[in-house]
Design a protein around this motif. Structure first.
Motif, short mmCIF file in Angstrom:
data_model
loop_
_atom_site.label_atom_id
_atom_site.label_comp_id
_atom_site.label_asym_id
_atom_site.label_seq_id
_atom_site.Cartn_x
_atom_site.Cartn_y
_atom_site.Cartn_z
N PHE A 181 77.48 0.94 -29.28
CA PHE A 181 76.97 0.62 -27.95
C PHE A 181 75.80 -0.36 -28.03
CE2 PHE A 181 78.50 5.05 -26.59
CZ PHE A 181 79.73 4.55 -26.19
N VAL A 182 74.92 -0.15 -29.01
CA VAL A 182 73.77 -1.06 -29.18
C VAL A 182 74.27 -2.45 -29.52
CG1 VAL A 182 71.80 -1.57 -30.68
CG2 VAL A 182 72.11 0.73 -29.78
N PHE B 88 75.79 -4.04 -26.37
CA PHE B 88 74.75 -4.31 -25.37
C PHE B 88 73.93 -5.54 -25.75
CE2 PHE B 88 70.37 -3.74 -23.89
CZ PHE B 88 70.59 -3.71 -22.52
N VAL B 89 73.46 -5.58 -27.01
CA VAL B 89 72.63 -6.71 -27.44
C VAL B 89 73.44 -8.00 -27.46
CG1 VAL B 89 71.34 -7.64 -29.41
CG2 VAL B 89 71.03 -5.27 -28.74
N PHE B 90 74.68 -7.94 -27.96
CA PHE B 90 75.50 -9.13 -28.02
C PHE B 90 75.76 -9.71 -26.63
CE2 PHE B 90 79.68 -11.21 -27.98
CZ PHE B 90 79.42 -12.24 -28.88
N VAL B 91 76.20 -8.86 -25.70
CA VAL B 91 76.51 -9.34 -24.34
C VAL B 91 75.26 -9.84 -23.63
CG1 VAL B 91 77.31 -8.58 -22.07
CG2 VAL B 91 78.59 -7.95 -24.10
N LEU B 92 74.16 -9.11 -23.75
CA LEU B 92 72.92 -9.52 -23.09
C LEU B 92 72.40 -10.85 -23.63
CD1 LEU B 92 70.70 -8.57 -21.04
CD2 LEU B 92 69.47 -7.75 -23.03
N LEU B 93 72.35 -10.99 -24.95
CA LEU B 93 71.84 -12.23 -25.53
C LEU B 93 72.77 -13.41 -25.27
CD1 LEU B 93 70.32 -11.03 -28.90
CD2 LEU B 93 69.13 -11.73 -26.83
N VAL C 246 71.54 -3.47 -34.95
CA VAL C 246 72.30 -2.30 -35.41
C VAL C 246 71.79 -1.84 -36.77
CG1 VAL C 246 74.58 -1.55 -36.21
CG2 VAL C 246 74.37 -2.78 -34.07
N LEU C 247 71.46 -2.77 -37.66
CA LEU C 247 71.07 -2.40 -39.02
C LEU C 247 69.64 -1.86 -39.11
CD1 LEU C 247 72.70 -5.28 -41.08
CD2 LEU C 247 73.51 -2.94 -40.75
N ARG D 8 67.19 0.01 -33.16
CA ARG D 8 68.28 0.74 -32.51
C ARG D 8 67.73 1.93 -31.74
NH1 ARG D 8 71.42 1.65 -36.83
NH2 ARG D 8 70.52 3.69 -37.20
N ASN D 9 66.77 2.66 -32.31
CA ASN D 9 66.16 3.79 -31.62
C ASN D 9 65.39 3.33 -30.39
OD1 ASN D 9 67.18 5.53 -33.51
ND2 ASN D 9 65.31 5.59 -34.73
#
Length: 173
Positions: free
Chosen positions: A17-18, A21-26, A55-56, A61-62
């Motif tokens: 999910f992270v 979310f980050v990929f689509v938003l950026l 993710v890594l 991520r938290n």
């Protein structure tokens, strides 16, 4: 025992999910504001690399898993308020004109956003905010523990919001 509302499996899917979310938003931000130029392949590559980094790195991520649900709740509350105001008879154009003409609404949204972000950073990185551990003692430690107490921060937040509401209600042109 298996239950209907067992969300334990979602914890294993949090990195996925992270990432999305980050990929689509950026990617959306890079495409909209053309920060990296016109080439969409560069936008997707940079968004992909940054999503992998999020993710890594467990702390990032938290941070996202704490902040994003609060932002979603914040936007749901805003949408419910807008729907309520529209049910009372205001049109969408009147609402947007009022929001654009009232800087206190923008300032309040920015303050709430900063409070959510600081809350997330303080939760994930308590040493950054300087929140003391329970084993430390002293006047400075007790003062920090008092100031960063969730009840005190909540009361300060309510007072700030109330002051903006009083200012907006009592404002005369």
């Amino acid at each position: 025992m298996a239950t209907v509302l067992d969300f334990g499996l979602l914890a294993y899917l949090a990195p996925l999910f992270v990432f999305f979310f980050v990929f689509v938003l950026l990617y959306a931000l890079f495409t909209k504001f053309k920060i990296l130029g016109e080439d969409k392949s560069i936008h997707s590559l940079v968004a992909f690399i940054l999503a992998i980094i999020f993710v890594l790195v467990a702390d990032l991520r938290n941070l996202l898993t704490i902040i994003v649900p609060i932002f979603v709740l914040f936007f749901i509350v805003i949408i419910i308020i807008f729907i309520g105001v529209m049910l009372l008879g205001m049109s969408q154009e009147d609402i947007t004109k009022y929001i654009k003409g009232t800087p206190s609404i923008t300032i309040t949204a920015i303050v709430i956003t900063l409070v959510i972000f600081v809350f997330g950073v303080a939760t994930v990185f308590p040493e950054v905010v300087g929140y003391p551990s329970s084993t430390q003692s002293g006047f400075g430690i007790a003062t920090r523990r008092l100031i960063f107490n969730p009840k005190v921060l909540g009361a300060v937040f309510i007072l700030v919001v109330a002051s903006y509401v009083i200012k907006a209600v009592g404002y005369k042109k």
